[in-house]
Design an enzyme around this catalytic site. Structure first.
Site, PDB file in Angstrom:
ATOM      1  N   ARG A 233       0.285  -8.434   0.851  1.00  0.00           N
ATOM      2  CA  ARG A 233       1.042  -7.168   1.716  1.00  0.00           C
ATOM      3  C   ARG A 233       2.103  -6.364   0.683  1.00  0.00           C
ATOM      4  NH1 ARG A 233      -1.944  -7.108   5.053  1.00  0.00           N
ATOM      5  NH2 ARG A 233      -2.201  -7.338   7.139  1.00  0.00           N
ATOM      6  N   GLU A 262       1.550   2.813   2.287  1.00  0.00           N
ATOM      7  CA  GLU A 262       0.150   3.153   2.244  1.00  0.00           C
ATOM      8  C   GLU A 262      -0.231   4.128   3.275  1.00  0.00           C
ATOM      9  OE1 GLU A 262      -1.352  -1.313   0.978  1.00  0.00           O
ATOM     10  OE2 GLU A 262      -1.539  -0.818   3.238  1.00  0.00           O
ATOM     11  N   HIS A 284      -6.357  -1.231  -1.066  1.00  0.00           N
ATOM     12  CA  HIS A 284      -6.266  -2.243   0.158  1.00  0.00           C
ATOM     13  C   HIS A 284      -7.561  -2.190   0.851  1.00  0.00           C
ATOM     14  CE1 HIS A 284      -3.102  -3.897   3.278  1.00  0.00           C
ATOM     15  NE2 HIS A 284      -4.348  -4.539   3.349  1.00  0.00           N
TER      16      HIS A 284
END
Length: 311
Positions: A233, A262, A284
């Site tokens: 993360r 993000e 991601h």
């Protein structure tokens, strides 16, 4: 029971999502803005969300909400305490990416260790054609075998990364929690791991305890040939400290699949590193193999059916 999926567009359209007859109404939205959440969940019994944030106020004002099914492992986008107070169950999905994330971890790690990006660029630029000898060796290549890998986060993902690391002939260190003095059997202290590791791989959730887990102090304690891998993360690593560590050559490089914000804006500290050959960044996607997404959806649907039938 009515179910509402707030960000269905975060999964491919060809990925099937089907419920049994216990879900009598199902509505899905491509994406949902913060200002749209309250209206869309007003009469929902079940909310499905990947990354849309569900706040305390939205939970308190929802009339019939019984379950929030997070379509991911992390639940940091849901106001958990508010759910507990109102009796709303929160379920996540675990285990779906036990192959995808570890494979992505080693894809990134091998690219760094073997300098794949600069070598690919030299072929594309025509530099190989001009070489004096049959090969180009402008960038150092190091094997993984014999390296020490510190794995922070020893859940299913961390354990699978450890299996792959051992298959490569690496020495694995499972890392105890930061500031923990009572070291579990088979683990090493956080400080020892940071100082001794050739590679540090993060696979822990983002919590108040892990925010900025890796900061200036930790970078200064690392070996200058160390690599940092973050498939977990954004926010676990202080991004500005990472920039300083790479630019000053405190560490040899890093590979990330996540960012603190993000989608990542170009103003992010990480973006300033994307032109560096010793920093790799993917958007991601470590979790997102076809097989992993299919497994995630099936687990989530089974979880929802089990919840409804238990009621």
């Amino acid at each position: 029971m009515k179910a509402v999926f707030l960000d269905r567009g975060s999964f491919p359209r060809d990925l099937s999502i089907r419920f049994n007859d216990t879900i009598t109404s199902y509505v899905e939205y491509h994406n949902t803005l913060e200002t749209e959440v309250a209206e869309r969940i007003m009469d929902a019994d079940i909310i499905l969300t990947n990354k849309v944030v569900i706040s305390r106020k939205q939970i308190e004002n929802s009339a019939s909400l019984k379950l929030i099914q997070v379509m991911a492992t992390g639940t940091n986008n849901v106001a958990i305490e508010a759910c507990q107070e109102k009796g709303v169950r929160v379920q996540n999905v675990e285990g779906y990416s036990a192959i995808s994330v570890p494979e992505h971890t080693f894809a990134m790690l091998l690219a760094l260790r073997r300098n794949l990006v600069p070598y690919l660029q030299e072929v594309q630029s025509g530099a190989w054609e001009k070489a004096e000898f049959f090969c180009l060796m402008d960038h150092p290549i190091k094997d993984l075998s014999g390296s020490k890998m510190a794995i922070i986060g020893s859940g299913q993902l961390g354990k699978q990364v450890a299996i792959l690391a051992k298959a490569f002939g690496m020495e694995v260190m499972l890392v105890e929690r930061k500031h923990q003095t009572d070291i579990r059997n088979g683990y090493v202290s956080f400080d020892q791991a940071i100082q001794e590791a050739d590679i540090i791989s993060l696979h822990c959730p983002l919590t108040t305890d892990t925010k900025n887990l890796i900061d200036d102090i930790e970078f200064k304690r690392m070996q200058n040939h160390a690599l940092l891998i973050n498939m977990s993360r954004g926010g676990i690593v202080n991004e500005e400290a990472l920039v300083r560590a790479i630019e000053s050559k405190q560490i040899a490089g890093a590979a990330f699949d996540v960012a603190t914000q993000e989608p990542m804006p170009n103003s992010s500290p990480l973006f300033s590193l994307t032109q560096s050959l010793n920093f790799l960044l993917t958007p991601h996607v470590a979790w997102a193999s076809q097989g992993a997404m299919e497994k995630l959806v099936q687990i989530a649907i089974n979880n929802i059916h089990a919840f409804v039938e238990s009621k």
